[in-house]
Design a protein around this motif. Structure first.
Motif, PDB file in Angstrom:
ATOM      1  N   VAL A 149      -1.602   0.727  10.354  1.00  0.00           N
ATOM      2  CA  VAL A 149      -0.311   1.116  10.935  1.00  0.00           C
ATOM      3  C   VAL A 149      -0.426   2.136  12.069  1.00  0.00           C
TER       4      VAL A 149
ATOM      5  N   LYS B 174      -1.215   4.020  15.475  1.00  0.00           N
ATOM      6  CA  LYS B 174      -1.393   3.608  16.868  1.00  0.00           C
ATOM      7  C   LYS B 174      -1.968   4.791  17.638  1.00  0.00           C
TER       8      LYS B 174
ATOM      9  N   LEU C  69       3.835  -1.135   5.741  1.00  0.00           N
ATOM     10  CA  LEU C  69       3.652  -2.525   6.186  1.00  0.00           C
ATOM     11  C   LEU C  69       4.729  -3.420   5.594  1.00  0.00           C
TER      12      LEU C  69
ATOM     13  N   GLU D 278       7.995  -2.760   7.388  1.00  0.00           N
ATOM     14  CA  GLU D 278       7.978  -3.339   8.737  1.00  0.00           C
ATOM     15  C   GLU D 278       8.260  -4.843   8.671  1.00  0.00           C
ATOM     16  N   GLU D 279       7.627  -5.497   7.696  1.00  0.00           N
ATOM     17  CA  GLU D 279       7.786  -6.945   7.547  1.00  0.00           C
ATOM     18  C   GLU D 279       9.220  -7.283   7.123  1.00  0.00           C
TER      19      GLU D 279
ATOM     20  N   ASP E  39      11.817  -6.086   9.856  1.00  0.00           N
ATOM     21  CA  ASP E  39      11.458  -6.465  11.218  1.00  0.00           C
ATOM     22  C   ASP E  39      11.506  -5.263  12.170  1.00  0.00           C
ATOM     23  N   ILE E  40      10.782  -4.241  11.796  1.00  0.00           N
ATOM     24  CA  ILE E  40      10.731  -3.007  12.597  1.00  0.00           C
ATOM     25  C   ILE E  40       9.262  -2.622  12.775  1.00  0.00           C
ATOM     26  N   GLU E  41       9.023  -1.611  13.624  1.00  0.00           N
ATOM     27  CA  GLU E  41       7.678  -1.072  13.723  1.00  0.00           C
ATOM     28  C   GLU E  41       7.790   0.459  13.755  1.00  0.00           C
TER      29      GLU E  41
ATOM     30  N   GLU F 160       4.294   6.064  16.127  1.00  0.00           N
ATOM     31  CA  GLU F 160       3.297   7.033  15.661  1.00  0.00           C
ATOM     32  C   GLU F 160       3.927   8.327  15.124  1.00  0.00           C
TER      33      GLU F 160
END
Lengths: 387, 102
Positions: A378, A380, B62, B65-66, B69-71, B74
């Motif tokens: 995860v 970055k 994870l 996110e799945e 549907d996001i990310e 940092e």
């Protein structure tokens, strides 16, 4: 006014630690003489803030001392590093608690030596899991820990011990408690007859402690670990390893120079490898300096210290420094040849090599790489060249 | 607790909040990362005290996110973001509204 920290470290290293380093290694014994000298020079409590009677030394100051001491006696350097990691935890996370404020004053005034008991038999080296637990009742607690390693446990004045918060807590919900010599009993379970780092006396013990609940550090160990124990461990260990590498390269340089003097005009065959080793040494130093800067910039900012980017940075420092150390010493051995291989030559790097091989094993590089690999799912990398 | 959480939610309706909570709780329940029953946890309870490890929190991220549907950027990849169901909801909501990490 006493001389600067690094001057005092150099004196103690040269005059005392170096003189007993062979005996410490041969007999796998605690470097008693070196620690008497470090205490006398006020180096054990140097990181304690001035308000509590210390010198308020920074982590960079302490890293420089570890680097200096390890050039003379790596076991002394490692014990000093491990002690300062515990001190850093009390300095950073103990000042809100009356009991730990008193401990800070004692660390400065009495130059107490602190050890740690984080690993536990049956857990498999994962310091972020405990099976033992604090059992509190009426303002006191009892704690029994089958600690697979407590380095220099018998020489220490106090031990920082991790345990589950309560007997009902999950394995990862840990606290850290400071117990003093009089609060606990140690019963040795495993000896320490190893390839290298023999003077750290990292024996296994069954630890039984009984003390006041005020000795439990207020913050969860998960936070103390991420914010302080993990970064200071990797920075101070790497600094101490750099000391081993520095001395090995120093011997290789001396060997090449003596060869060059014998045959002026012809560059000795080892000179190229010496240049390679020096390249690695400078890379190693730069990675430590960069990590220290990152730590000092993040210091006091809990969000930055517990961020994944910071954990990845400290993990990679440790893995890289441990690998590079082994390669540097191997290179120095090739330069010095049989003179480096001998135990009784002035160019010997035999002990360096034995000590260096502990680096990838202390908190196994494979475990740290596995942890980093998980974070990279995860994380970055958003860092610029200068952070 | 609920009322304060709502005020921070912007465009989200009460229904969205309820369904997001259910989804977060489902992810936690299915994962096996916690040492306790998710149903016994309140929105503000400390998930790390409930057994969430740093390894578990990466997998939780994870899964979130799945599912949503996001990310996670940092600056949200830190311990506090995943310390409770309420904190996770706030982060996910922020990301869906485009106000995360502010």
């Amino acid at each position: 006014m006493s001389p600067p920290l690094l001057r005092r470290a150099r004196d103690a290293g040269l005059d005392v630690a170096a003189r007993h380093a062979d005996a410490v290694d041969r007999d796998a014994r605690f470097p008693t003489e070196a620690f008497a000298a470090l205490k006398a020079a006020g180096l054990l409590g140097a990181m304690v803030p001035r308000d509590f009677g210390g010198e308020g030394a920074t982590l960079a100051d302490i890293a420089a001392v570890c680097h200096e001491l390890a050039q003379h006696c790596p076991s002394t350097g490692m014990i000093y590093a491990m002690h300062q990691i515990q001190v850093a935890c009390v300095v950073q996370h103990g000042q809100q608690s009356a009991w730990h404020r008193t401990l800070l004053e004692r660390l400065a005034a009495e130059q107490l030596l602190l050890a740690s008991a984080t690993t536990e038999a049956g857990i498999g080296g994962d310091v972020r899991s405990s099976s033992c637990a604090v059992e509190a009742s009426g303002g006191r607690f009892r704690l029994e820990k089958n600690a697979s390693v407590i380095s220099y446990g018998e020489a220490a004045d106090g031990i920082l011990v991790t345990a589950r918060r309560t007997p009902d807590s999950p394995a990862s919900d840990q606290v850290i408690v400071a117990v003093l010599k009089d609060d606990c009993r140690l019963e040795q379970t495993v000896g320490w007859d190893t390839l290298g780092m023999r003077g750290t006396c990292s024996m296994g013990y069954r630890l039984s402690a009984e003390a006041g609940i005020e000795q439990i550090l207020p913050l969860p160990y998960a936070d103390i670990s991420a914010r302080t124990m993990l970064p200071t461990t990797h920075i101070l260990w790497a600094s101490m390893w750099l000391g081993i590498a520095t001395d090995a390269v120093g011997r290789a340089r001396a060997f090449v120079r003596s060869e060059a003097r014998r045959k002026p005009g012809a560059t000795p065959p080892g000179a190229l490898r010496l240049a390679e080793a020096t390249t690695m040494l400078n890379q190693m130093r730069a990675s430590i300096v960069g990590a220290v800067r990152q730590y000092e910039e993040a210091l006091g900012d809990a969000d930055r210290l517990t961020s994944m980017g910071f954990a990845v940075a400290m993990n990679t420092l440790k893995v890289g420094a441990a690998q590079t150390l082994v390669r540097i010493v191997e290179q120095a051995l090739l330069v010095c040849g049989l003179n480096g291989y001998r135990n009784d030559s002035e160019y010997s790097v035999a002990r360096h090599l034995r000590d260096a091989h502990s680096a990838p094993l202390m908190i196994s590089n494979d475990r740290i790489l596995g942890n980093t690999a998980n974070l990279l799912l995860v994380h970055k990398d958003t860092m610029g060249l200068f952070g | 607790m609920r009322a304060t959480a709502w005020t921070a939610l912007g465009d989200e309706t009460a229904e969205d909040v309820a369904s997001m909570d259910t989804t977060i709780r489902e992810i936690l329940a299915d994962s096996g990362w916690l040492a306790v029953d998710v149903a016994a946890l309140s929105d503000g309870d400390d998930l790390y005290a409930a057994g969430l490890t740093s390894h578990g929190s990466v997998n939780l991220m994870l899964a979130l996110e799945e599912r949503f549907d996001i990310e996670f950027p940092e600056q949200l990849l830190r311990r506090r973001t995943f310390e409770s169901i309420a904190a996770i909801r706030e982060a996910v909501t922020g990301l869906r509204n485009g106000t995360a990490g502010a």
